[in-house]
Scaffold this motif. Structure first.
Motif, short mmCIF file in Angstrom:
data_model
loop_
_atom_site.label_atom_id
_atom_site.label_comp_id
_atom_site.label_asym_id
_atom_site.label_seq_id
_atom_site.Cartn_x
_atom_site.Cartn_y
_atom_site.Cartn_z
N ILE A 47 35.76 33.74 39.17
CA ILE A 47 36.27 32.60 39.93
C ILE A 47 37.72 32.33 39.51
CG2 ILE A 47 35.99 30.14 40.45
CD1 ILE A 47 33.77 31.95 41.54
N PHE A 48 38.61 32.21 40.50
CA PHE A 48 40.03 31.98 40.24
C PHE A 48 40.50 30.77 41.05
CE2 PHE A 48 44.53 32.63 41.29
CZ PHE A 48 45.07 32.73 40.02
N GLU A 49 41.08 29.81 40.34
CA GLU A 49 41.61 28.61 41.00
C GLU A 49 43.13 28.61 40.92
OE1 GLU A 49 39.77 25.01 39.64
OE2 GLU A 49 37.76 25.91 39.57
N HIS A 50 43.77 28.05 41.96
CA HIS A 50 45.23 28.02 42.02
C HIS A 50 45.66 26.73 42.71
CE1 HIS A 50 49.37 29.17 43.01
NE2 HIS A 50 49.24 30.08 42.05
N PRO A 51 46.76 26.12 42.26
CA PRO A 51 47.24 24.87 42.88
C PRO A 51 47.48 24.98 44.39
CG PRO A 51 48.39 25.27 40.83
CD PRO A 51 47.59 26.49 41.09
N ALA A 52 47.78 26.19 44.86
CA ALA A 52 48.02 26.37 46.30
C ALA A 52 46.75 26.19 47.13
CB ALA A 52 48.61 27.75 46.56
N LEU A 53 45.59 26.26 46.48
CA LEU A 53 44.31 26.09 47.16
C LEU A 53 43.53 24.96 46.48
CD1 LEU A 53 43.32 29.87 47.43
CD2 LEU A 53 44.07 28.42 49.32
N PRO A 54 43.94 23.71 46.68
CA PRO A 54 43.34 22.60 45.91
C PRO A 54 41.86 22.40 46.14
CG PRO A 54 44.72 21.78 47.71
CD PRO A 54 44.98 23.25 47.61
N GLU A 55 41.34 22.74 47.33
CA GLU A 55 39.93 22.50 47.63
C GLU A 55 39.07 23.75 47.49
OE1 GLU A 55 39.31 20.65 51.39
OE2 GLU A 55 40.99 19.26 51.14
N TYR A 56 39.73 24.89 47.32
CA TYR A 56 38.99 26.15 47.32
C TYR A 56 39.22 26.95 46.04
CZ TYR A 56 38.22 25.47 52.34
OH TYR A 56 37.83 24.99 53.57
N ALA A 57 38.31 27.87 45.80
CA ALA A 57 38.47 28.86 44.73
C ALA A 57 38.31 30.24 45.33
CB ALA A 57 37.43 28.64 43.63
N LEU A 58 39.00 31.20 44.75
CA LEU A 58 38.80 32.59 45.12
C LEU A 58 37.71 33.19 44.23
CD1 LEU A 58 42.49 33.79 45.51
CD2 LEU A 58 40.85 33.41 47.36
N ALA A 59 36.91 34.06 44.78
CA ALA A 59 35.90 34.78 44.00
C ALA A 59 36.16 36.27 44.18
CB ALA A 59 34.50 34.42 44.49
N ALA A 60 35.99 37.04 43.11
CA ALA A 60 36.28 38.48 43.18
C ALA A 60 35.23 39.28 42.44
CB ALA A 60 37.66 38.75 42.59
N THR A 61 34.92 40.44 42.99
CA THR A 61 33.96 41.35 42.36
C THR A 61 34.50 42.77 42.41
OG1 THR A 61 32.78 41.91 44.42
CG2 THR A 61 32.05 39.94 43.23
N THR A 62 33.98 43.60 41.54
CA THR A 62 34.24 45.04 41.61
C THR A 62 33.01 45.79 41.13
OG1 THR A 62 35.71 46.84 40.89
CG2 THR A 62 35.28 45.11 39.29
N ASP A 63 32.69 46.87 41.82
CA ASP A 63 31.50 47.64 41.45
C ASP A 63 31.53 48.99 42.16
OD1 ASP A 63 29.08 48.22 40.22
OD2 ASP A 63 28.13 46.35 40.85
N GLY A 64 30.70 49.89 41.68
CA GLY A 64 30.50 51.19 42.32
C GLY A 64 29.02 51.35 42.59
N ILE A 65 28.57 52.59 42.78
CA ILE A 65 27.14 52.82 43.03
C ILE A 65 26.55 53.81 42.04
CG2 ILE A 65 27.27 52.19 45.45
CD1 ILE A 65 27.32 55.11 46.18
N GLY A 66 27.26 54.04 40.93
CA GLY A 66 26.71 54.85 39.85
C GLY A 66 26.44 56.28 40.26
N THR A 67 25.53 56.92 39.52
CA THR A 67 25.27 58.35 39.76
C THR A 67 24.43 58.60 41.00
OG1 THR A 67 23.30 58.40 38.34
CG2 THR A 67 25.43 58.85 37.29
N LYS A 68 23.99 57.54 41.68
CA LYS A 68 23.33 57.73 42.97
C LYS A 68 24.27 58.43 43.95
CE LYS A 68 21.02 55.20 46.73
NZ LYS A 68 20.70 53.87 47.30
N ILE A 69 25.58 58.29 43.72
CA ILE A 69 26.55 58.89 44.63
C ILE A 69 26.42 60.41 44.67
CG2 ILE A 69 28.48 59.20 43.01
CD1 ILE A 69 30.29 58.08 45.26
N ILE A 70 25.94 61.02 43.58
CA ILE A 70 25.83 62.49 43.53
C ILE A 70 24.83 63.02 44.56
CG2 ILE A 70 25.27 64.48 42.08
CD1 ILE A 70 26.35 62.86 39.69
#
Length: 323
Positions: A38-61
């Motif tokens: 969760i990331f908050e910034h003064p430019a977005l007083p009522e909102y927060a940004l949410a961020a994720t990162t992921d892959g799919i592991g060795t299932k990709i093989i």
């Protein structure tokens, strides 16, 4: 017969736990253990940004080996969007990173086109990405894919562990199978001919994407907590959304019986399976008792089941199975 484990398949969970412990004590980030940062910034007083990162592991093989690029796109989207859902964030945009041995333009185009189309169904824009040719690093014929998703949520609507209270009801949503975690173990069983080709292909079913229905429940104020059941199994993921002093007490008998896990249990200890797989519960919703019927009806396409309740216990465990 000696049982297969995640560790003797090449994955050491103790090392992962050591890293997590180090990061928790060293970085002291308020986002630690959140499903999305969760990331908050003064430019977005009522909102927060949410961020994720992921892959799919060795299932990709095996997905690459069988040309299942649509499933790959679904898995990559699901692993990120389901995590965004856990904080109540609506997806805005997505970036991908592809590491390839040698660029196969037609394969990459098929995968990226499918990813773009799938994300659009959830109101998420594939904004861009990066493709790197790493011939000395990636095996010939293979590539890896990672995703990065950013969403938006009103600060007063954030789903936080502090919202969970004693007496809340825990509802499980049925998984489509193994989803995208634990495939080092599954692939080891297949390589050793413990699993046949037909059963193995069934285990490659795409990960369910729960975000649309979950966000509708968030908009209605019917959610106390949410957990995406990925690597580490049910308990380790659920405990991330339980506040201090409370315990999620679950009933194993409520889990749906999925054939893929029955097959795996022939060669894998059941406790090891619970530490590795979702065991039929792909996502968890925590809600007030008075909301249970409405929640169950809203997510009926995922065969929901009452899985347990939040209680106050004397122990330190935040999640446990009922004795």
């Amino acid at each position: 017969m000696e049982k297969y484990t995640y560790e003797n398949s090449g994955v050491n969970l103790k090392n992962a736990e050591m890293l997590s412990s180090f990061l928790f004590s060293g970085l002291k980030s308020p986002n630690f253990k959140n499903f999305a940062g969760i990331f908050e910034h003064p430019a977005l007083p009522e909102y927060a940004l949410a961020a994720t990162t992921d892959g799919i592991g060795t299932k990709i093989i095996p997905l690459i080996e069988n040309g299942l690029y649509k499933t790959m796109a679904a898995d990559l989207a699901a692993m990120n969007l389901n995590d965004l859902a856990c904080v109540g964030a609506r997806p805005l945009f997505f970036l991908d990173y592809l590491a390839v041995n040698k660029l196969n333009a037609s394969v990459m185009a098929e995968f990226i086109t499918e990813l773009h189309s799938l994300l659009a169904k959830y109101g998420c824009t594939l904004l861009g990405g990066e493709t790197s040719e790493l011939g000395d690093f990636i095996k010939e014929g293979l590539f890896d894919a990672a995703g990065f998703a950013v969403g938006l949520v009103k600060k007063n609507s954030l789903i936080k562990r502090e919202n969970v209270c004693k007496g809340d009801v825990i509802i499980g949503l049925k998984s489509s199978g193994i989803h995208s975690n634990g495939f080092s173990l599954v692939r080891k069983l297949y390589k050793d001919k413990k699993i046949g080709k037909e059963d193995f292909l069934k285990m490659l079913a795409p990960t369910e994407i729960y975000i649309d229905e979950v966000l509708k429940l968030c908009d209605r104020g019917q959610v106390s907590g949410l957990a995406n059941i990925t690597g580490g199994g049910i308990l380790s993921n659920l405990e991330r959304t339980i506040p201090d002093g409370l315990t999620a007490v679950l009933d194993k008998s409520a889990l749906p019986k999925l054939e893929v896990f029955e097959i795996l249990n022939e060669f894998t200890d059941i406790d090891e399976m619970y530490r590795t797989f979702n065991m039929g519960a792909g996502f968890i919703i925590i809600t007030k008792p008075e909301n249970v019927l409405r929640v169950m009806n809203a997510v009926k396409m995922y065969s929901p089941f009452v899985f347990g309740a939040v209680k106050r216990t004397d122990g330190n465990e935040k999640a446990m199975f009922r004795a």
